[in-house]
Design an enzyme around this catalytic site. Structure first.
Site, PDB file in Angstrom:
ATOM      1  N   LYS A  53       0.977  -1.429   0.018  1.00 28.44           N
ATOM      2  CA  LYS A  53       0.136   0.132  -0.095  1.00 28.44           C
ATOM      3  C   LYS A  53       0.859   1.494  -0.109  1.00 28.44           C
ATOM      4  O   LYS A  53       0.664   2.172  -0.892  1.00 28.44           O
ATOM      5  CB  LYS A  53      -0.882  -0.068   1.097  1.00 28.44           C
ATOM      6  N   GLN A  97      -4.354  -1.438   9.556  1.00 25.58           N
ATOM      7  CA  GLN A  97      -4.197  -2.856   9.164  1.00 25.58           C
ATOM      8  C   GLN A  97      -4.739  -3.685   9.870  1.00 25.58           C
ATOM      9  O   GLN A  97      -4.382  -3.916  11.109  1.00 25.58           O
ATOM     10  CB  GLN A  97      -2.920  -3.044   8.939  1.00 25.58           C
ATOM     11  N   ASP A 120     -10.988   3.299   4.053  1.00 23.91           N
ATOM     12  CA  ASP A 120     -11.131   1.967   3.659  1.00 23.91           C
ATOM     13  C   ASP A 120     -12.700   1.429   3.690  1.00 23.91           C
ATOM     14  O   ASP A 120     -13.152   0.362   3.321  1.00 23.91           O
ATOM     15  CB  ASP A 120     -10.652   1.105   5.025  1.00 23.91           C
TER      16      ASP A 120
END
Ligand code: NAP
Length: 284
Positions: A53, A97, A120
């Site tokens: 990412k 994460q 997200d």
């Protein structure tokens, strides 16, 4: 029929080039879109995801901040880091994460992220915005699946789409996005007695289960579009999806491969969401 491959790598490259172009336009106005990626603990798979990412951000010209903490970090300390990122004007997207160490409640952490930076799309507020057809961040994997379906040229209006899997991060938002695109949507899950009964009626099947060969050729209507979200290992240890790719490609019109299908799109849509967050913050 031999299905055409839906190439997630090529589509990603196209979308990332557009992200880079729009990022350069924002930078010319003195604004650099910024993503903060927070990793707690030493899970090796998470470390790889996070690295990819951060690299994707750099490649597209976005600013990225990587914060790595020991697995012993307290929940309170993580929440105070998120509070700081929420008010940092250089940061337009915050990604924590998953999974987090057991002593940290992931729901509390996701809820602490400012909705305007929830790139997200996992928060309850973002889920509500999707449910209510309001603008907001769509979870990256189903958002990417929609782009893959779009790339086939199929108009979803009036088509029957079947989603296998009902997780909060993939299956449910996928079904809502298909519904928004005017498909008639069925959602199957582990308590569905006869998956094939449903999938044989489907013009589009999205499989997000995490089990090899969940969908086989006899379960697919000829000409259907098949999107394989699954990530599994086969007997040789190679990455494979949830569908019997070899069998189904003789029946479907379009199919995503694993690897090279949905996977690259997930990170791409994270970049898109971060860029759009920066554009919104600046009224662009
Ligand atoms: P998850 O949270 O474990 O959800 C799996 C879903 O599959 C559940 O809704 C479950 O039903 C359903 N299911 C399990 N066994 C089934 C069966 N035999 N028949 C029908 N449905 C069944 O997983 P997830 O996070 O949604 O991820 C699904 C897969 O996608 C995994 O392989 C994951 O690694 C992969 N993934 C890939 C990406 C990517 O970027 N490529 C991103 C995210 C996820 P119940 O709800 O009834 O338990």
């Amino acid at each position: 029929m031999t299905a055409q491959l839906i190439d997630g790598i090529a589509l990603s490259a196209q979308l990332r080039a557009d992200v880079a172009r729009r990022t350069a336009a924002l930078k010319a106005r003195g604004i650099t879109p910024g993503l903060a990626v927070v990793l707690v603990g030493d899970d090796p798979a998470s470390a790889v995801y996070v690295r990819n990412k951060v690299k994707a951000c750099h490649d597209a010209g976005l600013h990225s901040v990587f914060e790595k903490y020991e697995a012993t970090l307290s929940e309170a300390d993580l929440l105070s880091r998120i509070a700081a990122l929420n008010t940092d004007p250089a940061i337009h997207g915050i990604l924590v994460q998953m999974p987090l160490p057991k002593h940290i409640d992931p729901n509390k952490v996701i809820a602490a992220i400012d909705t305007r930076k929830d790139v997200d799309g996992y928060s309850v507020l973002s889920a509500g915005e999707l449910m209510a057809n309001m603008p907001g961040f769509r979870p990256c994997t189903p958002y990417g699946c929609m782009k893959l379906i779009e790339s086939t040229g199929l108009n979803l209006r009036g088509k029957h789409a079947v989603v296998i899997g009902r997780s909060n991060t993939v299956g449910k938002p996928m079904a809502l996005l298909l519904l928004q695109a005017n498909a008639t949507v069925s959602i199957c899950h582990s308590a569905t007695p006869d998956l094939g009964y449903h999938t044989r009626q489907a013009d589009v099947v999205v499989v997000a289960v995490g089990r090899r060969n969940t969908l086989t050729a006899d379960m697919v209507k000829p000409g259907a579009v098949v999107i394989d979200v699954g990530m599994n290992r086969n007997d040789e240890g190679k990455l494979c999806g949830d569908v019997d790719f070899v069998g189904i490609k003789e029946v479907a019109s379009y199919i995503t491969p694993v690897p090279g299908g949905v996977g690259p799109m997930t990170i791409t849509m994270l970049l898109v969401n971060t860029l759009e967050s920066a554009e919104r913050a600046t009224g662009a």
